[in-house]
Scaffold this motif. Structure first.
Motif, mmCIF file in Angstrom:
data_model
loop_
_atom_site.group_PDB
_atom_site.id
_atom_site.type_symbol
_atom_site.label_atom_id
_atom_site.label_comp_id
_atom_site.label_asym_id
_atom_site.label_seq_id
_atom_site.Cartn_x
_atom_site.Cartn_y
_atom_site.Cartn_z
ATOM 1 N N ALA A 114 -19.744 -32.192 14.025
ATOM 2 C CA ALA A 114 -18.416 -32.778 14.170
ATOM 3 C C ALA A 114 -18.442 -33.949 15.128
ATOM 4 O O ALA A 114 -19.026 -33.866 16.189
ATOM 5 N N PRO A 115 -17.798 -35.065 14.744
ATOM 6 C CA PRO A 115 -17.687 -36.174 15.697
ATOM 7 C C PRO A 115 -16.801 -35.784 16.867
ATOM 8 O O PRO A 115 -15.968 -34.892 16.738
ATOM 9 N N HIS A 116 -17.006 -36.443 17.971
ATOM 10 C CA HIS A 116 -16.226 -36.133 19.181
ATOM 11 C C HIS A 116 -14.944 -36.911 19.207
ATOM 12 O O HIS A 116 -14.804 -37.990 18.879
ATOM 13 N N ALA B 222 -18.817 -44.004 22.677
ATOM 14 C CA ALA B 222 -17.942 -43.458 21.640
ATOM 15 C C ALA B 222 -18.457 -43.805 20.248
ATOM 16 O O ALA B 222 -18.440 -42.965 19.346
ATOM 17 N N ILE B 223 -18.939 -45.026 20.061
ATOM 18 C CA ILE B 223 -19.495 -45.442 18.771
ATOM 19 C C ILE B 223 -20.706 -44.576 18.420
ATOM 20 O O ILE B 223 -20.835 -44.084 17.302
ATOM 21 N N GLU C 249 -17.098 -47.494 25.457
ATOM 22 C CA GLU C 249 -16.874 -47.825 24.042
ATOM 23 C C GLU C 249 -18.149 -47.650 23.244
ATOM 24 O O GLU C 249 -18.138 -47.114 22.136
ATOM 25 N N ARG D 85 -21.423 -41.564 19.569
ATOM 26 C CA ARG D 85 -20.980 -40.178 19.333
ATOM 27 C C ARG D 85 -20.408 -40.009 17.932
ATOM 28 O O ARG D 85 -20.538 -38.949 17.333
ATOM 29 N N ASP D 86 -19.788 -41.040 17.388
ATOM 30 C CA ASP D 86 -19.238 -40.945 16.035
ATOM 31 C C ASP D 86 -20.305 -41.201 14.968
ATOM 32 O O ASP D 86 -20.283 -40.582 13.908
ATOM 33 N N ARG D 87 -21.222 -42.124 15.237
ATOM 34 C CA ARG D 87 -22.226 -42.505 14.250
ATOM 35 C C ARG D 87 -23.263 -41.409 14.039
ATOM 36 O O ARG D 87 -23.639 -41.114 12.908
ATOM 37 N N PRO E 125 -23.280 -37.969 14.377
ATOM 38 C CA PRO E 125 -22.916 -36.829 13.529
ATOM 39 C C PRO E 125 -22.738 -37.229 12.058
ATOM 40 O O PRO E 125 -22.980 -36.431 11.162
ATOM 41 N N ALA E 126 -22.312 -38.469 11.799
ATOM 42 C CA ALA E 126 -22.154 -38.920 10.414
ATOM 43 C C ALA E 126 -23.498 -38.900 9.691
ATOM 44 O O ALA E 126 -23.568 -38.629 8.506
#
Length: 179
Positions: A177-179, A164-165, A161, A167-169, A171-172
């Motif tokens: 691109a987020p995964h 994942a956070i 988890e 990986r999203d944060r 690229p922002a």
């Protein structure tokens, strides 16, 4: 005692008093002033966020610290001193958390720690769990609000988890691109 809140509060008070009594001016070469002993084995996390420009700071650096202190006090976090805060100009390096093309961009860096003063496996596990909760609280409550990202060399994802956070944060903030 590393997770004993009243004990940590007494230590922090004693350290603050030491520095109050030691204040003054001492000028020397930076190689003699910027070195320090880290205090032994520890968990560390450092984040970085924009806080205006050199010509016009926006106060987000102090607002972050006020909210961090509220988080610590409300959550009863046994957060040892110091909470490090420093500032840098923007960097032309695209991989820097302080990456910016804006001339005069100003960034604040905030570092949190928890010491691991023991070799006892169970106590180290409890400290690690407490530090992870402290970091996750900062990550959830402060980083999105202030546009903070952690220092890329200090990204530790202990769970799928958390990975994942991150990986999203990232690229922002840095593009892609987020995964």
């Amino acid at each position: 005692a590393p997770l004993d809140l009243p004990h940590i509060q007494r230590l922090n008070f004693a350290e603050a008093e030491f520095w109050r009594r030691s204040q003054g001016t001492d000028v020397a070469d930076s190689s003699k002033k910027l070195n320090f002993e880290c205090g032994g084995s520890q968990w560390v996390n450092e984040c970085c966020f924009p806080c205006g420009t050199l010509a016009k700071p926006d106060g987000r650096d102090m607002a972050y610290m006020a909210e961090l202190l509220e988080l610590i006090e409300a959550g009863g976090v046994p957060a040892p001193a110091p909470i490090e805060q420093r500032w840098t100009s923007g960097s032309s390096s695209a991989l820097s958390p302080a990456a910016s093309a804006e001339p005069g961009a100003l960034f604040s860096w905030v570092g949190i720690i928890m010491y691991l003063p023991t070799d006892d496996v169970e106590q180290r596990r409890r400290i690690t769990t407490a530090f992870d909760a402290y970091k996750r609280a900062c990550e959830a409550r402060l980083w999105p609000k202030f546009g903070a990202v952690e220092h890329w060399a200090k990204v530790e994802a202990a769970t799928p988890e958390a990975a994942a956070i991150a990986r999203d944060r990232l690229p922002a903030r840095f593009g892609g691109a987020p995964h």
